[in-house]
Write a protein that holds these residues in place. Structure first.
Motif, PDB file in Angstrom:
ATOM      1  N   VAL A  47       0.818  -1.214  -0.213  1.00 15.76           N
ATOM      2  CA  VAL A  47      -0.017   0.014  -0.005  1.00 15.76           C
ATOM      3  C   VAL A  47       0.747   1.204   0.061  1.00 15.76           C
ATOM      4  N   LEU A  48       2.276   1.321   0.482  1.00 13.34           N
ATOM      5  CA  LEU A  48       2.887   2.586   0.476  1.00 13.34           C
ATOM      6  C   LEU A  48       4.228   2.252   0.580  1.00 13.34           C
ATOM      7  N   ASN A  49       5.123   3.225  -0.147  1.00 12.94           N
ATOM      8  CA  ASN A  49       6.334   3.362   0.063  1.00 12.94           C
ATOM      9  C   ASN A  49       6.696   4.530   0.824  1.00 12.94           C
ATOM     10  N   THR A  50       7.528   4.598   2.005  1.00 11.59           N
ATOM     11  CA  THR A  50       7.568   5.639   2.825  1.00 11.59           C
ATOM     12  C   THR A  50       9.342   5.835   3.473  1.00 11.59           C
ATOM     13  N   GLU A  51       9.827   6.924   3.682  1.00  9.30           N
ATOM     14  CA  GLU A  51      11.012   7.174   4.252  1.00  9.30           C
ATOM     15  C   GLU A  51      10.703   7.293   5.734  1.00  9.30           C
ATOM     16  N   ASN A  52       9.562   7.712   6.130  1.00  9.87           N
ATOM     17  CA  ASN A  52       9.120   7.771   7.558  1.00  9.87           C
ATOM     18  C   ASN A  52       8.944   6.757   8.362  1.00  9.87           C
ATOM     19  N   ARG A  53       9.184   6.623   9.656  1.00 10.03           N
ATOM     20  CA  ARG A  53       9.176   5.200  10.116  1.00 10.03           C
ATOM     21  C   ARG A  53       7.807   5.097  10.909  1.00 10.03           C
ATOM     22  N   PHE A  54       7.230   6.177  10.941  1.00 11.69           N
ATOM     23  CA  PHE A  54       5.736   6.136  11.349  1.00 11.69           C
ATOM     24  C   PHE A  54       4.593   6.224  10.131  1.00 11.69           C
ATOM     25  N   MET A  55       3.695   5.306  10.211  1.00 14.64           N
ATOM     26  CA  MET A  55       2.436   5.475   9.434  1.00 14.64           C
ATOM     27  C   MET A  55       1.060   5.114  10.192  1.00 14.64           C
ATOM     28  N   CYS A  56       0.115   5.512   9.708  1.00 12.46           N
ATOM     29  CA  CYS A  56      -1.108   5.262  10.457  1.00 12.46           C
ATOM     30  C   CYS A  56      -2.248   4.363   9.511  1.00 12.46           C
ATOM     31  N   TYR A  57      -3.089   3.738   9.864  1.00 14.46           N
ATOM     32  CA  TYR A  57      -4.188   3.012   9.140  1.00 14.46           C
ATOM     33  C   TYR A  57      -5.417   2.830   9.871  1.00 14.46           C
ATOM     34  N   TYR A  58      -6.357   2.870   9.153  1.00 12.44           N
ATOM     35  CA  TYR A  58      -7.823   2.523   9.292  1.00 12.44           C
ATOM     36  C   TYR A  58      -8.197   1.391   8.396  1.00 12.44           C
ATOM     37  N   ALA A  59      -8.936   0.392   9.053  1.00 11.72           N
ATOM     38  CA  ALA A  59      -9.442  -0.862   8.097  1.00 11.72           C
ATOM     39  C   ALA A  59     -10.928  -1.009   8.784  1.00 11.72           C
ATOM     40  N   GLU A  60     -11.656  -1.489   7.648  1.00 12.21           N
ATOM     41  CA  GLU A  60     -13.040  -2.032   8.020  1.00 12.21           C
ATOM     42  C   GLU A  60     -13.462  -3.066   7.112  1.00 12.21           C
ATOM     43  N   ALA A  61     -14.152  -3.934   7.848  1.00 12.35           N
ATOM     44  CA  ALA A  61     -14.722  -5.351   6.991  1.00 12.35           C
ATOM     45  C   ALA A  61     -16.022  -5.063   6.527  1.00 12.35           C
ATOM     46  N   GLY A  62     -16.303  -5.910   5.621  1.00 10.59           N
ATOM     47  CA  GLY A  62     -17.814  -5.962   5.086  1.00 10.59           C
ATOM     48  C   GLY A  62     -18.980  -6.501   6.086  1.00 10.59           C
ATOM     49  N   ASP A  63     -18.219  -7.073   7.242  1.00 12.64           N
ATOM     50  CA  ASP A  63     -19.181  -7.572   8.212  1.00 12.64           C
ATOM     51  C   ASP A  63     -19.201  -6.591   9.455  1.00 12.64           C
ATOM     52  N   GLY A  64     -18.788  -5.406   9.331  1.00  7.48           N
ATOM     53  CA  GLY A  64     -18.773  -4.506  10.249  1.00  7.48           C
ATOM     54  C   GLY A  64     -17.425  -4.294  11.288  1.00  7.48           C
ATOM     55  N   ALA A  65     -16.536  -5.304  11.155  1.00  5.83           N
ATOM     56  CA  ALA A  65     -15.317  -5.186  11.848  1.00  5.83           C
ATOM     57  C   ALA A  65     -14.494  -4.023  11.790  1.00  5.83           C
ATOM     58  N   ARG A  66     -14.004  -3.351  12.536  1.00  7.53           N
ATOM     59  CA  ARG A  66     -13.229  -2.103  12.314  1.00  7.53           C
ATOM     60  C   ARG A  66     -11.746  -1.922  13.079  1.00  7.53           C
ATOM     61  N   TRP A  67     -10.664  -1.449  12.282  1.00  6.21           N
ATOM     62  CA  TRP A  67      -9.530  -1.375  13.039  1.00  6.21           C
ATOM     63  C   TRP A  67      -9.289   0.190  13.291  1.00  6.21           C
ATOM     64  N   VAL A  68      -9.416   0.739  14.371  1.00 11.37           N
ATOM     65  CA  VAL A  68      -9.323   2.061  14.513  1.00 11.37           C
ATOM     66  C   VAL A  68      -8.562   2.391  15.651  1.00 11.37           C
ATOM     67  N   GLY A  69      -8.132   3.656  15.739  1.00 12.13           N
ATOM     68  CA  GLY A  69      -7.232   4.122  16.854  1.00 12.13           C
ATOM     69  C   GLY A  69      -7.455   5.563  17.161  1.00 12.13           C
ATOM     70  N   ASN A  70      -6.468   6.193  18.121  1.00 14.88           N
ATOM     71  CA  ASN A  70      -6.490   7.622  18.494  1.00 14.88           C
ATOM     72  C   ASN A  70      -5.571   8.702  17.709  1.00 14.88           C
ATOM     73  N   PHE A  71      -5.145   8.358  16.322  1.00 21.45           N
ATOM     74  CA  PHE A  71      -4.297   9.120  15.798  1.00 21.45           C
ATOM     75  C   PHE A  71      -5.256   9.688  14.585  1.00 21.45           C
ATOM     76  N   GLY A  72      -5.040  10.817  13.996  1.00 24.73           N
ATOM     77  CA  GLY A  72      -5.970  11.628  13.148  1.00 24.73           C
ATOM     78  C   GLY A  72      -6.900  12.613  13.834  1.00 24.73           C
ATOM     79  N   PRO A  73      -8.086  12.552  13.428  1.00 26.41           N
ATOM     80  CA  PRO A  73      -8.760  11.677  12.570  1.00 26.41           C
ATOM     81  C   PRO A  73      -8.507  12.076  11.147  1.00 26.41           C
ATOM     82  N   MET A  74      -8.800  11.128  10.282  1.00 23.51           N
ATOM     83  CA  MET A  74      -8.559  11.429   8.681  1.00 23.51           C
ATOM     84  C   MET A  74     -10.022  11.304   8.191  1.00 23.51           C
ATOM     85  N   TYR A  75     -10.207  12.185   7.004  1.00 25.52           N
ATOM     86  CA  TYR A  75     -11.557  11.968   6.344  1.00 25.52           C
ATOM     87  C   TYR A  75     -11.012  10.689   5.364  1.00 25.52           C
ATOM     88  N   VAL A  76     -12.532  10.204   5.231  1.00 18.62           N
ATOM     89  CA  VAL A  76     -12.527   8.832   4.378  1.00 18.62           C
ATOM     90  C   VAL A  76     -13.757   9.204   3.272  1.00 18.62           C
TER      91      VAL A  76
END
Length: 114
Positions: A47-76
């Protein structure tokens, strides 16, 4: 560094990322945002090439499961997007918190586990 995601969840998961990008997004929060990668169970996506050691992600599954956290928030958005952290628009479907990953400066595989 390469950032990859592996879907260990039993349903397809959609992933969006946030990454440090002051050259492109300096006037809009210094962080770029991109989405979506739809990753089937057991599959992996680069998904990404980066030179920075930190990155963030959000994920969601069709059944409603989500992977969220305290960074951002970001617009989707409903469709694919490539934007900056502080550039929202009326096309956004929401703002989400993200999980931070410290790559340690190495190629990284993020496992999306149940």
């Amino acid at each position: 560094m390469e950032i990859r995601f592996r879907n260990n969840y039993p349903a397809t998961v959609s992933v969006a990322v946030m990454f440090y990008s002051p050259g492109t997004c300096g006037q809009h929060g210094n962080w770029g945002t991109r989405g979506w990668w739809n990753i089937a169970p057991g599959q992996m996506a680069h998904v990404l090439n980066t030179e920075n050691r930190f990155m963030c992600y959000y994920a969601e599954a069709g059944d409603g499961a989500r992977w969220v956290g305290n960074f951002g928030p970001m617009y989707v958005y409903r469709n694919s997007f490539d934007s900056c952290l502080n550039l929202g628009s009326t096309a956004a479907i929401g703002r989400v918190g993200t999980r931070q990953v410290d790559t340690g400066g190495k190629n990284t595989i993020v496992n999306l586990n149940p």
